[in-house]
Design a protein around this motif. Structure first.
Motif, PDB file in Angstrom:
ATOM      1  N   SER A  77       0.892  -1.233   0.111  1.00  8.22           N
ATOM      2  CA  SER A  77      -0.274   0.090   0.056  1.00  8.22           C
ATOM      3  C   SER A  77       0.831   1.418  -0.168  1.00  8.22           C
ATOM      4  N   VAL A  78       0.695   2.219  -0.958  1.00  9.18           N
ATOM      5  CA  VAL A  78       1.437   3.110  -1.369  1.00  9.18           C
ATOM      6  C   VAL A  78       0.467   4.599  -1.296  1.00  9.18           C
ATOM      7  N   ASP A  79       0.225   5.222  -0.010  1.00  8.12           N
ATOM      8  CA  ASP A  79      -0.529   6.432   0.046  1.00  8.12           C
ATOM      9  C   ASP A  79      -1.847   5.881  -0.212  1.00  8.12           C
TER      10      ASP A  79
END
Length: 105
Positions: free
Chosen positions: A96-98
């Motif tokens: 999960s990125v941002d």
């Protein structure tokens, strides 16, 4: 369509010899990849469900099998490492990125 009955009992060496130049192997080089790759629709669905409550284990199917004879642990480890090296899907994880899911290889 080719008659497969004439080749079904051939050894690997005999099959390779019969195939001739078509059996020549060439290394396939991976192309450039970004550090993060967008998720496919199926991966996005699994990532989303995991964000809701951690049920990703429902997508895992366990199995076991027995082996007989002498087990060469070193050869087994080298084989598994080579399979993982060749197949990036086995080295891929969902991150999960941002707040957005992505593939990290």
């Amino acid at each position: 369509m080719a008659d497969l009955s004439s080749i079904e009992n051939l050894s690997i060496a005999e099959l390779r010899q019969r195939l001739g130049a078509r059996a020549a192997t060439r290394a396939i080089s991976p192309g450039p990849r970004p550090d993060l790759i967008p998720l496919s629709f199926g991966q996005e669905r699994i990532w989303f469900v995991e964000q809701l409550g951690g049920v990703a284990e429902a997508y895992s199917i366990g199995s076991a099998f027995g082996l007989s004879g002498v087990f060469d642990g070193d050869a087994f480890e080298r084989s598994v490492c080579e399979i993982v090296r060749r197949h990036e899907v086995l080295r891929t994880r969902l991150v999960s990125v941002d707040g957005v899911g992505a593939q990290a290889i």
